[in-house]
Motif scaffolding. Structure first.
Motif, PDB file in Angstrom:
ATOM      1  N   LEU A 427       8.949 -38.471 -16.209  1.00 29.25           N
ATOM      2  CA  LEU A 427       9.007 -37.180 -15.727  1.00 29.25           C
ATOM      3  C   LEU A 427       9.524 -37.036 -14.390  1.00 29.25           C
ATOM      4  O   LEU A 427      10.434 -36.097 -14.063  1.00 29.25           O
ATOM      5  CB  LEU A 427       7.555 -36.445 -15.742  1.00 29.25           C
ATOM      6  CG  LEU A 427       7.399 -35.164 -15.379  1.00 29.25           C
ATOM      7  CD1 LEU A 427       6.211 -34.611 -16.294  1.00 29.25           C
ATOM      8  CD2 LEU A 427       6.987 -35.066 -13.791  1.00 29.25           C
ATOM      9  N   LEU A 428       9.460 -37.720 -13.443  1.00 24.69           N
ATOM     10  CA  LEU A 428       9.613 -37.870 -12.122  1.00 24.69           C
ATOM     11  C   LEU A 428      11.219 -38.042 -11.896  1.00 24.69           C
ATOM     12  O   LEU A 428      11.985 -37.377 -11.152  1.00 24.69           O
ATOM     13  CB  LEU A 428       9.025 -38.621 -11.295  1.00 24.69           C
ATOM     14  CG  LEU A 428       9.132 -39.058  -9.650  1.00 24.69           C
ATOM     15  CD1 LEU A 428       9.007 -37.707  -8.975  1.00 24.69           C
ATOM     16  CD2 LEU A 428       8.657 -40.070  -9.034  1.00 24.69           C
ATOM     17  N   THR A 429      11.605 -38.747 -12.926  1.00 25.09           N
ATOM     18  CA  THR A 429      13.137 -39.194 -12.927  1.00 25.09           C
ATOM     19  C   THR A 429      13.953 -37.617 -13.207  1.00 25.09           C
ATOM     20  O   THR A 429      14.792 -37.459 -12.391  1.00 25.09           O
ATOM     21  CB  THR A 429      13.375 -40.348 -13.716  1.00 25.09           C
ATOM     22  OG1 THR A 429      12.746 -41.397 -13.514  1.00 25.09           O
ATOM     23  CG2 THR A 429      14.879 -40.338 -13.939  1.00 25.09           C
ATOM     24  N   VAL A 430      13.267 -37.004 -14.076  1.00 26.88           N
ATOM     25  CA  VAL A 430      13.951 -35.842 -14.541  1.00 26.88           C
ATOM     26  C   VAL A 430      13.873 -34.722 -13.310  1.00 26.88           C
ATOM     27  O   VAL A 430      14.919 -34.422 -12.799  1.00 26.88           O
ATOM     28  CB  VAL A 430      13.259 -35.103 -15.534  1.00 26.88           C
ATOM     29  CG1 VAL A 430      13.974 -33.803 -15.533  1.00 26.88           C
ATOM     30  CG2 VAL A 430      13.669 -36.076 -16.858  1.00 26.88           C
ATOM     31  N   LEU A 431      12.803 -34.815 -12.487  1.00 30.26           N
ATOM     32  CA  LEU A 431      12.428 -33.854 -11.665  1.00 30.26           C
ATOM     33  C   LEU A 431      13.401 -34.225 -10.295  1.00 30.26           C
ATOM     34  O   LEU A 431      13.847 -33.204  -9.531  1.00 30.26           O
ATOM     35  CB  LEU A 431      11.178 -34.008 -11.063  1.00 30.26           C
ATOM     36  CG  LEU A 431      10.237 -33.584 -12.074  1.00 30.26           C
ATOM     37  CD1 LEU A 431       8.739 -33.603 -11.507  1.00 30.26           C
ATOM     38  CD2 LEU A 431      10.380 -31.981 -12.611  1.00 30.26           C
ATOM     39  N   VAL A 432      13.792 -35.567  -9.997  1.00 30.56           N
ATOM     40  CA  VAL A 432      14.739 -35.819  -8.947  1.00 30.56           C
ATOM     41  C   VAL A 432      16.277 -35.934  -9.087  1.00 30.56           C
ATOM     42  O   VAL A 432      17.172 -35.675  -8.420  1.00 30.56           O
ATOM     43  CB  VAL A 432      14.251 -37.080  -8.103  1.00 30.56           C
ATOM     44  CG1 VAL A 432      13.004 -37.048  -7.659  1.00 30.56           C
ATOM     45  CG2 VAL A 432      14.508 -38.366  -9.430  1.00 30.56           C
ATOM     46  N   ILE A 433      16.446 -35.884 -10.654  1.00 31.63           N
ATOM     47  CA  ILE A 433      17.896 -35.871 -11.062  1.00 31.63           C
ATOM     48  C   ILE A 433      18.483 -34.389 -11.198  1.00 31.63           C
ATOM     49  O   ILE A 433      19.544 -34.120 -10.666  1.00 31.63           O
ATOM     50  CB  ILE A 433      18.087 -36.723 -12.196  1.00 31.63           C
ATOM     51  CG1 ILE A 433      18.014 -38.177 -12.278  1.00 31.63           C
ATOM     52  CG2 ILE A 433      19.501 -36.379 -12.956  1.00 31.63           C
ATOM     53  CD1 ILE A 433      18.170 -38.923 -13.287  1.00 31.63           C
ATOM     54  N   ASP A 524      11.799 -46.259 -18.247  1.00 31.54           N
ATOM     55  CA  ASP A 524      11.482 -44.782 -18.172  1.00 31.54           C
ATOM     56  C   ASP A 524      12.845 -44.233 -17.456  1.00 31.54           C
ATOM     57  O   ASP A 524      13.005 -42.859 -17.687  1.00 31.54           O
ATOM     58  CB  ASP A 524      10.434 -44.472 -17.273  1.00 31.54           C
ATOM     59  CG  ASP A 524       9.157 -44.813 -18.198  1.00 31.54           C
ATOM     60  OD1 ASP A 524       9.081 -44.194 -19.096  1.00 31.54           O
ATOM     61  OD2 ASP A 524       8.165 -45.308 -17.525  1.00 31.54           O
ATOM     62  N   THR A 525      13.249 -44.855 -16.382  1.00 26.29           N
ATOM     63  CA  THR A 525      14.678 -44.221 -15.790  1.00 26.29           C
ATOM     64  C   THR A 525      15.641 -44.056 -16.784  1.00 26.29           C
ATOM     65  O   THR A 525      16.456 -43.021 -16.787  1.00 26.29           O
ATOM     66  CB  THR A 525      14.996 -45.072 -14.598  1.00 26.29           C
ATOM     67  OG1 THR A 525      13.780 -45.346 -13.612  1.00 26.29           O
ATOM     68  CG2 THR A 525      16.440 -44.749 -13.857  1.00 26.29           C
ATOM     69  N   VAL A 526      16.042 -45.120 -17.654  1.00 26.29           N
ATOM     70  CA  VAL A 526      17.121 -45.094 -18.517  1.00 26.29           C
ATOM     71  C   VAL A 526      16.797 -44.067 -19.653  1.00 26.29           C
ATOM     72  O   VAL A 526      17.741 -43.045 -19.988  1.00 26.29           O
ATOM     73  CB  VAL A 526      17.471 -46.220 -19.233  1.00 26.29           C
ATOM     74  CG1 VAL A 526      18.307 -46.066 -20.544  1.00 26.29           C
ATOM     75  CG2 VAL A 526      18.168 -47.106 -18.435  1.00 26.29           C
ATOM     76  N   LEU A 527      15.663 -43.741 -20.238  1.00 25.14           N
ATOM     77  CA  LEU A 527      15.469 -42.830 -21.241  1.00 25.14           C
ATOM     78  C   LEU A 527      15.532 -41.315 -20.409  1.00 25.14           C
ATOM     79  O   LEU A 527      16.111 -40.368 -21.145  1.00 25.14           O
ATOM     80  CB  LEU A 527      13.725 -42.968 -21.530  1.00 25.14           C
ATOM     81  CG  LEU A 527      13.366 -41.704 -22.309  1.00 25.14           C
ATOM     82  CD1 LEU A 527      13.766 -41.565 -23.677  1.00 25.14           C
ATOM     83  CD2 LEU A 527      11.759 -41.945 -22.447  1.00 25.14           C
ATOM     84  N   ALA A 528      14.822 -41.047 -19.220  1.00 22.31           N
ATOM     85  CA  ALA A 528      15.009 -39.848 -18.590  1.00 22.31           C
ATOM     86  C   ALA A 528      16.537 -39.713 -18.258  1.00 22.31           C
ATOM     87  O   ALA A 528      16.785 -38.325 -18.336  1.00 22.31           O
ATOM     88  CB  ALA A 528      14.068 -39.819 -17.365  1.00 22.31           C
ATOM     89  N   ALA A 529      17.168 -40.505 -17.725  1.00 27.84           N
ATOM     90  CA  ALA A 529      18.662 -40.325 -17.283  1.00 27.84           C
ATOM     91  C   ALA A 529      19.408 -39.907 -18.688  1.00 27.84           C
ATOM     92  O   ALA A 529      20.076 -39.212 -18.508  1.00 27.84           O
ATOM     93  CB  ALA A 529      19.168 -41.577 -16.885  1.00 27.84           C
TER      94      ALA A 529
END
Length: 740
Positions: A427-433, A524-529
């Motif tokens: 979730l956080l990765t999406v919010l910052v990307i 999580d980062t790869v999934l969200a990216a």
């Protein structure tokens, strides 16, 4: 960037300030055996640190209190709703939508929204270990305590850091203004493309206007006397007023400068104009150096004498040109253009002397109503009607908020469904990307992935080589947090790397499994990216090129308001400079928005050459329109007693105003009607020019008053021509919505 530049930069200073302020309660609490209290106070400090930026004290305090209170409340709620999947999902979606819908309306709103997004993530990540309200309330209290501590710490340091922040911004503004004048020199060269030069100048002007806004953020809402020239804040107010007037004159002169190299008759004046322009550049550079150390040293007398001598040569040249002007319209026009430029340079040299006098504390002059200066401050407010107008799929802000909420919620529940141990990281990765613009989102996505991969690899190396214990892990995560914040505006990939190190060693400090944290951080980062990449392409995409028609209209509205203000000033009994300058500020800001939108569209949609070429021409026409309007305003400041001696002159300006109205939908006007108006104006213009030529030859006393009227008629005709070209360009603009 050199090591010295890094160490002395504002970002590094800010990161160090956070390191001291946030680590202090952690170290004290840990030393006293209250580890949990220390951790939550660190997190609470983080929730308000982002607001510890160069803005005025009342605004800083207000945003810090808001961020601290809402962060604790959001954390409390999301720790307790996780066991209710439907309620959790609805609250998560609604919260993220509201936060990210409001964030693009202001840079400060954006910072607060990011901090509140972080509190959502932390609340979800800690929900399993805080099962009851009784357990959650004390921890929310600890967060509030940490927020309150850092707010107090920031307020105590504010008076110390404010002069440094303001001095940096004044230096930057002087540098950018000097760069603008240096670029203006290209207009003296007939072999250089005027279109390209004007485009460069418009971009540099946008940079200067942005620097004005940054100074206003620090200066104009401080609860103190900001017009006392004996204080640094007071001197900064005088500096800003003169710098804005200087860029106004430079923009106003662009209209006349374009024509200078085209005439052989003007070759004798070009070297003099170039010398004066170089003097302005050198003086701005010198002021930039002086203000860095509050140096009162004045310019070398020789430089001043040379400038005055050059101005005198230009005056004598023009007096001679006037005496020998044949009865030809072109020669008379050349003379009047050069005479106008001479007056602009006279005013520019006067403004430079004003700034040097302020630096030397000799005298200070301010042509604004001191009780209205704070009206020039930036206001972070949103009217309900304006907000409601964006509750539509036509709004990029609405689409962005919807895209953000859907993608973040989807990433979180997908990570939960796949059994990932820390789904809130996705979730956080999406919010910052995800950002409102496509290009920035794409850049953030790449930097986030690169930085995370490098951070995980470096973290694994440090962990297995040094096997850090509790204190060593604390040192590493605090150091990583410092470097992450110091690079956040420079290079997000580096920031992402250090934030990854922070997370890994923060979990090591909490005695959680290091390898699991590293594995799921990467996963999580790869999934969200991957979800972000799909989202920015297919989930309610909104490309910057679609926003261009809106910002074009907004810029035209601001120019229309400026023209209306100028006409009202002529009708008024006395010149109301403050009202004029407020209208001027708005026109500058809207022009800045247009140019920024155009630049983003170039990055996002480079293949749409037809759209971009058309918008480029529209932007340059609006820039030229602004130049004309500022030349009218400059004339009024120089000749405040001017009144309509001929009602027809005012009539032509009113026609020009109605032409701009027709562009923004305030008035409908057919092409035939517009052509007839322009033909009548052109006929009147030709008659008046012949009259001025004759008065110039006769050296008549009536020349000055009649040439003043001609200046306004010429301006009206030029505005009509620009309106005519803009109407055609706006009709030819291809449908940008089919961009992708």
């Amino acid at each position: 960037m050199t090591l010295k530049e890094y160490i002395t930069s504002e970002d590094t200073e800010s990161a160090f300030r956070f390191l001291v302020g946030a680590a202090l309660p952690l170290l004290v609490a840990t030393g006293l055996g209250y580890n949990e209290l220390g951790i939550f106070m660190l997190l609470g400090s983080t929730f308000v640190f982002g607001i510890d930026i160069p803005i005025a004290l009342p605004k800083k305090l207000g945003f810090m209190v808001l961020s601290g209170l809402l962060s604790a409340l959001i954390f409390l709620v999301f720790t307790q709703v996780k066991d209710f999947p439907v309620l959790n999902g609805i609250l998560l979606f609604v919260t993220l939508f509201i936060l990210n819908f409001l964030s693009p309306f202001s840079s400060n709103f954006s910072i607060v929204a990011l901090l509140l997004n972080l509190s959502v993530m932390i609340g979800l990540s800690m929900a399993n270990t805080i099962p009851t309200w009784a357990a959650a309330l004390p921890k929310a209290g600890y967060l509030l305590l940490g927020s309150a501590w850092y707010t107090l710490y920031a307020l105590l340091l504010h008076p110390l850091q404010r002069p440094r922040q303001l001095r940096r911004r004044l230096q930057e503004c002087l540098r950018l203004t000097a760069d603008y004048f240096a670029g203006q020199a290209a207009l003296f060269d007939p072999d250089v493309s005027r279109t390209e030069t004007l485009l460069v100048l418009s971009r540099r002007q946008a940079d200067v206007v942005e620097s004005h806004q940054q100074i206003r953020e620090v200066l104009l809402r401080e609860p103190m006397n900001i017009t006392n020239p004996e204080t640094f804040m007071g001197r900064a107010t005088y500096f800003l007023a003169n710098l804005v007037d200087l860029i106004e004159l430079a923009t106003a002169s662009a209209w006349s400068l374009q024509a200078v190299p085209d005439h052989a008759e003007e070759e004798g004046a070009v070297p003099l104009l170039r010398t004066l322009n170089e003097y302005v550049v050198s003086q701005l550079r010198q002021l930039e150096r002086q203000i860095a150390h509050e140096d009162r040293t004045l310019a070398e007398p020789m430089q001043d004498e040379n400038a005055e001598g050059t101005l005198q040569q230009l005056t004598e040249y023009l007096n001679g040109m006037k005496a020998r002007t044949p009865s030809g319209q072109e020669s008379a026009e050349e003379y009047r253009q050069l005479r106008r430029l001479q007056r602009y340079f006279e005013q520019q040299l006067l403004l430079l002397r004003n700034m040097r006098d302020v630096m030397a504390r000799r005298s200070a002059r301010l042509d604004l109503a001191t009780d209205r200066i704070r009206q020039f401050a930036i206001r972070d407010t949103i009217g309900w009607d304006y907000l409601r107008s964006h509750l539509s799929f036509k709004s990029g802000f609405f689409r962005y908020a919807l895209r953000m909420a859907l993608t973040a919620v989807g990433a979180y529940y997908l990570a939960v469904g796949l059994g990932f141990e820390y789904p809130s990281w996705a979730l956080l990765t999406v919010l910052v990307i995800l950002k409102p613009g496509f290009s920035l989102s794409k850049e953030r996505l790449a930097h986030r992935v690169y930085g995370t991969v490098v951070g995980v690899l470096v973290g694994l190396g440090l962990f297995y080589v040094f096997q850090p214990g509790t204190l060593a892990s604390m040192a590493i995560f605090l150091g990583s947090q410092f470097f992450a914040f110091s690079f956040v505006k420079r290079q997000y990939a580096v920031t992402s790397c250090f934030f990854t190190l922070f997370v890994l060693f923060f979990y090591s400090y909490l005695h959680l499994e290091f390898m699991d944290a590293a594995f799921y951080r990467l996963l999580d980062t790869v999934l969200a990216a991957g979800l972000c990449w799909l989202s920015i392409r297919f989930v309610f995409p909104y490309w910057e090129v679609q926003n261009l028609p809106t910002v074009v209209k907004e810029s035209l509205r601001a120019d229309r308001s400026l023209l209306k203000n100028v006409l009202d000033q002529v009708d008024a009994d006395a010149l109301a400079l403050t009202n004029y300058k407020l209208a001027r500020k708005e026109a500058f800001l809207k022009m800045d928005d247009l140019l920024n939108s155009y630049r983003l569209a170039q990055i996002e949609s480079p293949g749409q050459t037809e759209v971009l070429t058309t918008i480029q021409r529209i932007s340059l026409l609006i820039y030229t329109q602004l130049s004309l309007l500022l030349s009218l305003g400059s004339f009024l400041k120089r000749c405040p007693d001017y009144r309509w001696g001929d009602s027809r002159v005012k009539g032509y300006l009113q026609e020009a105003l109605q032409g701009v109205d027709s562009l923004i939908g305030n008035e409908e006007r057919t092409e035939t009607e517009q052509d007839e108006i322009e033909q009548n104006a052109y006929g009147e213009l030709a008659i008046r020019r012949r009259e001025i030529d004759q008065l110039l030859l006769e050296n008549s006393e009536r020349y000055l008053s009649r040439v003043h009227d001609l200046f306004w008629v010429e301006s009206a005709f030029e505005l009509m021509e620009i309106t005519h070209k803009l109407r055609r360009m706006m009709q030819l603009t291809p449908d940008a919505r089919s961009a992708k």
